[in-house]
Design a protein around this motif. Structure first.
Motif, PDB file in Angstrom:
ATOM      1  N   ARG A  24       0.734  -1.160  -0.088  1.00  0.00           N
ATOM      2  CA  ARG A  24       0.140   0.007  -0.082  1.00  0.00           C
ATOM      3  C   ARG A  24       0.778   1.358  -0.153  1.00  0.00           C
ATOM      4  NH1 ARG A  24      -4.163   2.149   4.745  1.00  0.00           N
ATOM      5  NH2 ARG A  24      -5.103   3.748   3.392  1.00  0.00           N
ATOM      6  N   LEU A  25       0.414   2.113  -0.902  1.00  0.00           N
ATOM      7  CA  LEU A  25       1.279   3.491  -1.082  1.00  0.00           C
ATOM      8  C   LEU A  25       0.391   4.452  -0.999  1.00  0.00           C
ATOM      9  CD1 LEU A  25       3.743   2.597  -4.142  1.00  0.00           C
ATOM     10  CD2 LEU A  25       4.185   2.800  -1.620  1.00  0.00           C
ATOM     11  N   ARG A  26       0.593   5.491   0.087  1.00  0.00           N
ATOM     12  CA  ARG A  26      -0.129   6.667   0.146  1.00  0.00           C
ATOM     13  C   ARG A  26       0.713   7.855   0.171  1.00  0.00           C
ATOM     14  NH1 ARG A  26      -2.404   7.588   5.101  1.00  0.00           N
ATOM     15  NH2 ARG A  26      -4.307   8.571   4.327  1.00  0.00           N
ATOM     16  N   LEU A  27       0.202   9.011  -0.784  1.00  0.00           N
ATOM     17  CA  LEU A  27       1.218  10.112  -0.896  1.00  0.00           C
ATOM     18  C   LEU A  27       0.372  11.231  -0.284  1.00  0.00           C
ATOM     19  CD1 LEU A  27       3.664  11.521  -2.091  1.00  0.00           C
ATOM     20  CD2 LEU A  27       2.391  11.921  -4.103  1.00  0.00           C
ATOM     21  N   ASP A  30      -3.653   7.213  -3.140  1.00  0.00           N
ATOM     22  CA  ASP A  30      -3.801   6.019  -2.058  1.00  0.00           C
ATOM     23  C   ASP A  30      -4.140   4.882  -2.896  1.00  0.00           C
ATOM     24  OD1 ASP A  30      -4.301   4.453  -0.070  1.00  0.00           O
ATOM     25  OD2 ASP A  30      -5.584   5.652   1.137  1.00  0.00           O
ATOM     26  N   ASP A  31      -3.398   3.830  -3.034  1.00  0.00           N
ATOM     27  CA  ASP A  31      -3.556   2.635  -3.836  1.00  0.00           C
ATOM     28  C   ASP A  31      -2.814   1.602  -3.281  1.00  0.00           C
ATOM     29  OD1 ASP A  31      -4.860   0.851  -5.390  1.00  0.00           O
ATOM     30  OD2 ASP A  31      -4.666   2.304  -7.324  1.00  0.00           O
ATOM     31  N   THR A  77      -1.007  -5.661 -10.591  1.00  0.00           N
ATOM     32  CA  THR A  77      -2.034  -4.935 -10.614  1.00  0.00           C
ATOM     33  C   THR A  77      -2.317  -3.908  -9.395  1.00  0.00           C
ATOM     34  OG1 THR A  77      -4.238  -4.652 -11.894  1.00  0.00           O
ATOM     35  CG2 THR A  77      -4.340  -5.932 -10.287  1.00  0.00           C
ATOM     36  N   TRP A  78      -2.998  -2.708  -9.691  1.00  0.00           N
ATOM     37  CA  TRP A  78      -3.200  -1.936  -8.572  1.00  0.00           C
ATOM     38  C   TRP A  78      -4.805  -2.239  -8.179  1.00  0.00           C
ATOM     39  CZ3 TRP A  78       0.141   0.993  -6.312  1.00  0.00           C
ATOM     40  CH2 TRP A  78       1.253   1.411  -7.266  1.00  0.00           C
ATOM     41  N   ASN A  79      -4.942  -2.202  -6.771  1.00  0.00           N
ATOM     42  CA  ASN A  79      -6.518  -2.356  -6.173  1.00  0.00           C
ATOM     43  C   ASN A  79      -7.362  -1.761  -6.823  1.00  0.00           C
ATOM     44  OD1 ASN A  79      -8.191  -3.574  -4.499  1.00  0.00           O
ATOM     45  ND2 ASN A  79      -7.845  -1.997  -3.074  1.00  0.00           N
ATOM     46  N   SER A  80      -7.179  -0.503  -7.251  1.00  0.00           N
ATOM     47  CA  SER A  80      -8.029   0.406  -7.968  1.00  0.00           C
ATOM     48  C   SER A  80      -8.556  -0.094  -9.173  1.00  0.00           C
ATOM     49  CB  SER A  80      -7.677   1.822  -8.163  1.00  0.00           C
ATOM     50  OG  SER A  80      -6.463   1.772  -9.130  1.00  0.00           O
ATOM     51  N   VAL A  81      -7.766  -1.120  -9.864  1.00  0.00           N
ATOM     52  CA  VAL A  81      -8.113  -1.696 -11.220  1.00  0.00           C
ATOM     53  C   VAL A  81      -8.980  -3.199 -10.923  1.00  0.00           C
ATOM     54  CG1 VAL A  81      -7.316  -2.620 -13.426  1.00  0.00           C
ATOM     55  CG2 VAL A  81      -6.174  -0.786 -12.093  1.00  0.00           C
ATOM     56  N   ILE A  82      -8.990  -3.713  -9.904  1.00  0.00           N
ATOM     57  CA  ILE A  82      -9.520  -4.941  -9.460  1.00  0.00           C
ATOM     58  C   ILE A  82     -11.095  -4.593  -8.970  1.00  0.00           C
ATOM     59  CG2 ILE A  82      -9.701  -6.941  -7.859  1.00  0.00           C
ATOM     60  CD1 ILE A  82      -6.567  -6.477  -7.340  1.00  0.00           C
ATOM     61  N   PRO A  83     -11.990  -5.433  -9.831  1.00  0.00           N
ATOM     62  CA  PRO A  83     -13.268  -5.053  -9.805  1.00  0.00           C
ATOM     63  C   PRO A  83     -13.918  -5.668  -8.400  1.00  0.00           C
ATOM     64  CG  PRO A  83     -13.058  -7.143 -11.216  1.00  0.00           C
ATOM     65  CD  PRO A  83     -11.496  -6.403 -10.770  1.00  0.00           C
ATOM     66  N   PRO A 115       3.794   0.237 -14.104  1.00  0.00           N
ATOM     67  CA  PRO A 115       3.212   1.746 -14.072  1.00  0.00           C
ATOM     68  C   PRO A 115       2.206   1.841 -12.960  1.00  0.00           C
ATOM     69  CG  PRO A 115       3.127   0.554 -16.159  1.00  0.00           C
ATOM     70  CD  PRO A 115       3.329  -0.416 -15.316  1.00  0.00           C
ATOM     71  N   PHE A 116       2.338   3.257 -12.471  1.00  0.00           N
ATOM     72  CA  PHE A 116       1.325   3.560 -11.637  1.00  0.00           C
ATOM     73  C   PHE A 116      -0.044   3.835 -12.646  1.00  0.00           C
ATOM     74  CE2 PHE A 116       4.668   4.479  -8.828  1.00  0.00           C
ATOM     75  CZ  PHE A 116       4.151   4.677  -7.514  1.00  0.00           C
ATOM     76  N   PRO A 117      -1.265   3.733 -12.092  1.00  0.00           N
ATOM     77  CA  PRO A 117      -2.585   4.011 -12.493  1.00  0.00           C
ATOM     78  C   PRO A 117      -2.523   5.190 -13.221  1.00  0.00           C
ATOM     79  CG  PRO A 117      -2.913   3.268 -10.254  1.00  0.00           C
ATOM     80  CD  PRO A 117      -1.429   3.537 -10.205  1.00  0.00           C
ATOM     81  N   ARG A 118      -3.145   5.245 -14.602  1.00  0.00           N
ATOM     82  CA  ARG A 118      -3.230   6.536 -15.055  1.00  0.00           C
ATOM     83  C   ARG A 118      -3.896   7.611 -14.420  1.00  0.00           C
ATOM     84  NH1 ARG A 118      -5.941   4.151 -20.767  1.00  0.00           N
ATOM     85  NH2 ARG A 118      -4.499   2.695 -21.360  1.00  0.00           N
ATOM     86  N   THR A 119      -4.564   7.270 -13.427  1.00  0.00           N
ATOM     87  CA  THR A 119      -5.062   8.445 -12.659  1.00  0.00           C
ATOM     88  C   THR A 119      -4.186   9.088 -11.874  1.00  0.00           C
ATOM     89  OG1 THR A 119      -6.133   6.964 -11.045  1.00  0.00           O
ATOM     90  CG2 THR A 119      -7.757   7.709 -12.696  1.00  0.00           C
ATOM     91  N   ALA A 120      -3.211   8.439 -11.596  1.00  0.00           N
ATOM     92  CA  ALA A 120      -1.945   9.172 -10.753  1.00  0.00           C
ATOM     93  C   ALA A 120      -0.851   9.979 -11.600  1.00  0.00           C
ATOM     94  CB  ALA A 120      -1.238   8.014  -9.981  1.00  0.00           C
TER      95      ALA A 120
END
Length: 565
Positions: free
Chosen positions: A412-415, A438-439, A459-465, A494-499
């Protein structure tokens, strides 16, 4: 490789503390715990988690195979037991306790000797030599708590080179790996008194605590022939000699929970400061450039480092793991400029499926986030290089039906950001406990099986449905190897596109998996006390080298596939 473990305890203080330490047959390595704080911090309710003790877990857990467990041989006294055995007759998978305080205990004699760290270090070397002779092992693992780590370093950096005449790296012939819990590698300092408390401690040597000051540390960490009068201004206790014992064979477990350290009714933790384990400040608790992990545990006690699941899991993986995994940040370009008054903190937490604790945790709440704006290249607690390192065993049991028996990790990474001017935070546009990013990076890892190299899905948790536990990765999540080098796998995520708008469009997590092969066989004669040679017979050395060559042949092939042959 089957190697003995030697445990070295920490500082006991005055005679009453020494007597209490000596009463314990195993100097505290047998102490467990039943408390754990879920979520960290004293505001979280303690939960029941029964941890047996590091010693008992080493005796119970299989390491190199289902029947490869450690044993404990006491029978009235470990030293007497060893001295009564013929060379090479004792199992190398054994645990030994360095009982250096016994001679200083008033309960075992009417004229106790004064404890000195130098004598403890020399006695440790004698014990290591005895263990190696009786077990036939090429080296030992050293495990130490607090001051015990300084005793180990004194032996490694000063006394083995002095006694053997083998040079700064002579200890590599005797010690394979060193693991320390909460050792004050940089000494013990206080956040109050502007240095006066340290000067008074060192001048009066209160209860022998002068050993944690820089002048005394210089004396017992530096060979006498290299000591140049007064301690040089540029000498740093946390730095091991570049031509000495390799720092990649050292692991430092750093505690970040001062609140639960209740020694002296909590006065110790208040004097040392919030950025500590209650006794050792975070910045002093590791060897520069060595492996390390941060866990929310106290120096000792109910929530101590040694008697913790977090400590044991890091210990076991470092000592016995044959794979090293480094996590690095690349291409990170946070928005803004060097003088924009914005401070960026990156929090990281590493979890492994099946474990009830975090393996590593650097957060703002624990006063140890990673400073990422205009990152410095120098390795420090605030700017670690790499971001974190963990270890795995390719022989460990894998859960069935999970991506080919893969181990699942979650990072888990939080900026977080806050505006600061003149050392004062400006909360005008601040949103408390709200992260700019936060992902959680979910990684499944399967080691090589002899026909192909490691496989990594991520993958990133934000992508997992759905829920992370239910995620079953397919080929689309398989990360490509970018190096194709023998004994090494490297992939970029890569980090998620939203980041991209806050971290930069090129921000990636780089994972590097490196095999930890057998250490080189001993090729020079070991020297004992008074310069006596105790080299193993040529036939024994040849047989040992032959066995290691046979082990080494399938090593890369097993972990990384046939391409490395």
């Amino acid at each position: 490789m089957k190697l003995p473990i030697v445990y070295v305890r920490g500082f006991a203080g005055a005679t009453s503390g020494i007597n209490k330490a000596v009463d314990d047959p195993f100097y505290g390595f047998n102490e467990g715990s039943v408390h754990v704080r879920v979520g960290g911090g004293t505001d979280s309710r303690p939960h029941f988690h029964q941890f047996e003790s590091p010693m008992l877990r080493l005796l119970l857990d299989a390491h190199d195979g289902p029947d490869e467990t450690y044993s404990l041989l006491v029978q009235g006294g470990q030293k007497a037991y060893l001295e009564g055995r013929t060379d090479g007759s004792v199992s190398p998978m054994t645990i030994w306790i360095h009982r250096f305080y016994d001679e200083a205990a008033s309960t075992l004699g009417s004229h106790p000797e004064k404890f000195t760290l130098e004598e403890a270090a020399k006695d440790l070397f004698a014990l290591v030599q005895l263990v190696l002779a009786k077990t036939g092992a090429p080296r030992v693992h050293l495990v130490a708590h607090s001051m015990g780590g300084l005793i180990c370093r004194s032996m490694i950096q000063r006394f083995i080179p002095e006694i053997t005449g083998g040079g700064p790296s002579a200890a590599t012939e005797y010690v394979d790996r060193l693991f320390t819990y909460g050792t004050p590698h940089g000494g013990i300092e206080f956040s109050v008194g502007f240095g006066m408390v340290e000067r008074l401690r060192d001048f009066f040597d209160v209860n022998g605590a002068e050993i944690f000051g820089p002048d005394r540390m210089y004396r017992y960490l530096t060979p006498e022939t290299d000591q140049a009068g007064e301690r040089p201004e540029n000498w740093k206790a946390q730095e091991m000699p570049a031509d000495g014992f390799p720092v990649e064979r050292v692991f430092c477990l750093v505690g970040t929970n001062p609140e639960d350290y209740d020694v002296a009714l909590g006065l110790s933790s208040k004097a040392v400061g919030a950025r500590s384990d209650g006794l050792v400040q975070i910045d002093n608790a590791y060897v520069k450039d060595a492996h390390r992990a941060f866990v929310h545990r106290s120096h000792s006690g109910r929530y101590g480092l040694v008697n913790s699941e977090e400590g044991y899991q890091n210990l076991r993986r470092f000592l016995f793991g044959d794979l090293e995994i480094d996590v690095e940040l690349h291409g990170l370009r946070v928005r803004g400029t060097p003088d924009d008054e914005i401070v960026w903190h990156l929090e990281s937490q590493l979890a492994i499926r099946g474990l009830p604790v975090l393996m590593h945790e650097q957060t703002t709440a624990h006063h140890c986030p990673v400073q990422i704006e205009w990152r410095e290249s120098e390795d420090s607690a605030d700017t670690p290089v790499p971001l974190l390192t963990t270890f795995l065993s390719s022989k460990a049991a894998r859960p069935e039906g999970r991506a080919g028996g893969a181990l699942r990790h979650a990072l888990r990474l939080r900026l977080l950001s806050i505006r600061e001017k003149g050392g004062i935070f400006n909360f005008g546009d601040h949103l408390e406990q709200t992260a700019d990013f936060d992902d959680t990076l979910v990684v499944d890892f399967a080691p090589g099986d002899g026909t192909r190299g490691p496989r990594v899905w991520a993958t990133w948790n934000s992508v997992i449905p759905g829920a992370i536990r239910a995620w079953v990765p397919g080929e689309a999540f398989l990360i490509a190897d970018t190096v194709e080098a023998p004994g090494r796998w490297r992939g970029n995520i890569p980090f998620p596109r939203t980041a991209a708008g806050i971290l930069g469009k090129d921000a990636t997590i780089t994972l590097t998996v490196t095999g930890r092969g057998q250490s080189l066989p001993v090729t020079t004669a070991r020297a004992g006390g008074a310069g006596a040679e105790v080299a193993a017979p040529a036939s024994a050395r040849d047989a040992d080298a032959t066995e290691r060559r046979e082990e080494r042949r399938p090593w890369y092939r097993r972990l990384f596939g046939r391409r490395t042959r």
